[in-house]
Design an enzyme around this catalytic site. Structure first.
Site, PDB file in Angstrom:
ATOM      1  N   CYS A 247       0.830  -1.211   0.000  1.00 50.01           N
ATOM      2  CA  CYS A 247       0.000   0.000   0.000  1.00 50.01           C
ATOM      3  C   CYS A 247       0.867   1.265   0.000  1.00 50.01           C
ATOM      4  O   CYS A 247       1.502   1.567  -0.996  1.00 50.01           O
ATOM      5  CB  CYS A 247      -0.977  -0.035   1.167  1.00 50.01           C
ATOM      6  SG  CYS A 247      -2.403   1.066   0.934  1.00 50.01           S
ATOM      7  N   HIS A 332      -3.878  -5.158  -0.016  1.00 46.77           N
ATOM      8  CA  HIS A 332      -3.507  -5.717   1.289  1.00 46.77           C
ATOM      9  C   HIS A 332      -3.542  -7.244   1.270  1.00 46.77           C
ATOM     10  O   HIS A 332      -4.599  -7.850   1.443  1.00 46.77           O
ATOM     11  CB  HIS A 332      -4.459  -5.196   2.374  1.00 46.77           C
ATOM     12  CG  HIS A 332      -4.257  -3.759   2.697  1.00 46.77           C
ATOM     13  ND1 HIS A 332      -3.430  -3.336   3.714  1.00 46.77           N
ATOM     14  CD2 HIS A 332      -4.747  -2.634   2.125  1.00 46.77           C
ATOM     15  CE1 HIS A 332      -3.417  -2.016   3.760  1.00 46.77           C
ATOM     16  NE2 HIS A 332      -4.213  -1.570   2.811  1.00 46.77           N
ATOM     17  N   GLU A 334      -2.538  -9.168   3.557  1.00 45.55           N
ATOM     18  CA  GLU A 334      -2.848  -9.700   4.890  1.00 45.55           C
ATOM     19  C   GLU A 334      -4.352  -9.857   5.086  1.00 45.55           C
ATOM     20  O   GLU A 334      -4.803 -10.507   6.030  1.00 45.55           O
ATOM     21  CB  GLU A 334      -2.258  -8.810   5.984  1.00 45.55           C
ATOM     22  CG  GLU A 334      -2.995  -7.523   6.261  1.00 45.55           C
ATOM     23  CD  GLU A 334      -2.715  -6.426   5.249  1.00 45.55           C
ATOM     24  OE1 GLU A 334      -3.270  -5.327   5.393  1.00 45.55           O
ATOM     25  OE2 GLU A 334      -1.918  -6.670   4.309  1.00 45.55           O
TER      26      GLU A 334
END
Length: 366
Positions: A247, A332, A334
């Site tokens: 990001c 993202h 994650e």
């Protein structure tokens, strides 16, 4: 119930009912299209200083629990929903979204047409807004809003102040915290990495002194050009240590390598953004939250290669360095909240570290 309203800087007014804190607040109004994950969204540091609109019509129905936070304390300025649940139903629920916002002095606004508000932002672009009590005149609110400076340097607010260690027996990773989501740390510790978390302005010299196997550049809020310290640091370490950026970390890597970034009309914020990998031809869904992007045309005269694009608007979603072991993605991996399609990138990072380590050993024994 307290009648409150949102006034956008173009004069558009939305009147509804307040919940959470009753203080007045301003901020950049953005929208997120995710159907679930409001707790992770509220606690994502990348929303620092923003008023977040959730397009899904019912928010808070599974409450707030102890496990799904992305940071210890939230950084959002306000929350806007169509309807919030006063009586959540979930075995993990510890409190309501109303009580959580009250505890952190964050105002909420409900009972407005969030889809209409989203269309306003999509048509006009991201705007600043002001949440106030309904009896305050529009003219007075606009006057207040015009006197509030545009928020800058949010990374300084969200980054850790001091380095700290999350021990592990695996690869040694320096994680540069620009406003880190805990999900990134969770994925590294899941892989038994020894993680040293450092502030956004930690120098290249101090990072190299830690003898890391790899460097992780995290997500964070605001304009990447507001973080020149990080750009300088990346330029000094990229030829020595493998880098993985996420990001804001992705944008900073691009700037450090000579590319440019730009503010998007209304950004990407949601859990269902399709991305295509140009290397293997595969398409997957991603979780995204960003208002800036790397300008595609500026990659041409750099050592960066475009590896992934957004299928909705063809913006840059992934890059890698042609010479040094460094790559990054705009979304993202994650995945909190969101799909886990791209979680493999953490394994790719560790593989890149292994490859680099092998090359270094070959040089020593050559």
């Amino acid at each position: 119930m307290l009648k409150r309203k949102l006034l956008l800087e173009d004069g558009t007014v939305f009147t509804g009912v307040g919940f959470g804190s009753d203080r007045e607040i301003s901020g950049e109004v953005v929208f997120n299209t995710s159907m679930t994950g409001y707790q992770e969204i509220i606690s994502d540091p990348s929303y620092c200083g923003q008023i977040v609109t959730l397009t899904y019509p019912l928010i808070g129905n599974y409450g707030i629990n102890r496990d799904d936070f992305e940071t210890v304390a939230p950084f959002i300025n306000g929350l806007i929903v169509k309807e919030y649940s006063e009586f959540p139903s979930n075995f993990r629920s510890d409190e309501t979204i109303d009580s959580y916002l009250k505890a952190h002095d964050i105002p909420g606004l409900s009972g407005i047409d969030t889809r209409k508000l989203t269309k306003c932002i999509r048509n006009a672009g991201t705007m600043r807004g002001y949440i106030a009590n309904a009896e305050v005149t529009d003219e007075e609110i606009l006057a207040r809003l015009s006197n509030i400076p545009v928020l800058r340097n949010q990374v300084k607010q969200t980054s850790t102040s001091n380095p700290y260690i999350v021990p592990g027996r695996g690869r040694r990773i320096v994680l540069v915290d620009f406003g880190m989501k805990h999900g990134i740390l969770r994925e590294l510790t899941k892989r038994n990495c020894h993680v040293t978390v450092v502030p956004y302005n930690y120098s290249a010299e101090n990072i190299l002194r830690l003898k890391p196997d790899g460097i992780m550049l995290t997500n964070g809020p605001g304009d990447p050009q507001d973080v020149p310290e990080a750009i300088e640091m990346i330029q000094k370490v990229i030829h020595e240590i493998p880098i993985f950026g996420i990001c804001l970390g992705h944008q900073l890597l691009a700037l450090a390598c000579g590319a440019e970034t730009e503010k998007m009309k209304f950004g990407h914020r949601g859990g269902n953004h399709p991305v295509k990998d140009l290397i293997n031809g595969k398409t997957f869904l991603t979780s995204q939250n960003h208002g800036y992007a790397v300008k595609t045309s500026t990659l041409t005269n750099t050592d960066l290669e475009l590896t992934q694009i957004a299928l909705n608007d063809h913006s840059v979603e992934g890059i890698r360095h042609k010479v040094f072991p460094a790559f990054s993605v705009q979304y993202h991996p994650e995945s909190s909240p969101g799909p886990e399609d791209s979680n493999y990138l953490f394994d790719d990072f560790l593989s890149l570290i292994e490859q680099n380590s092998t090359k270094q050993e070959e040089k020593v024994y050559a």
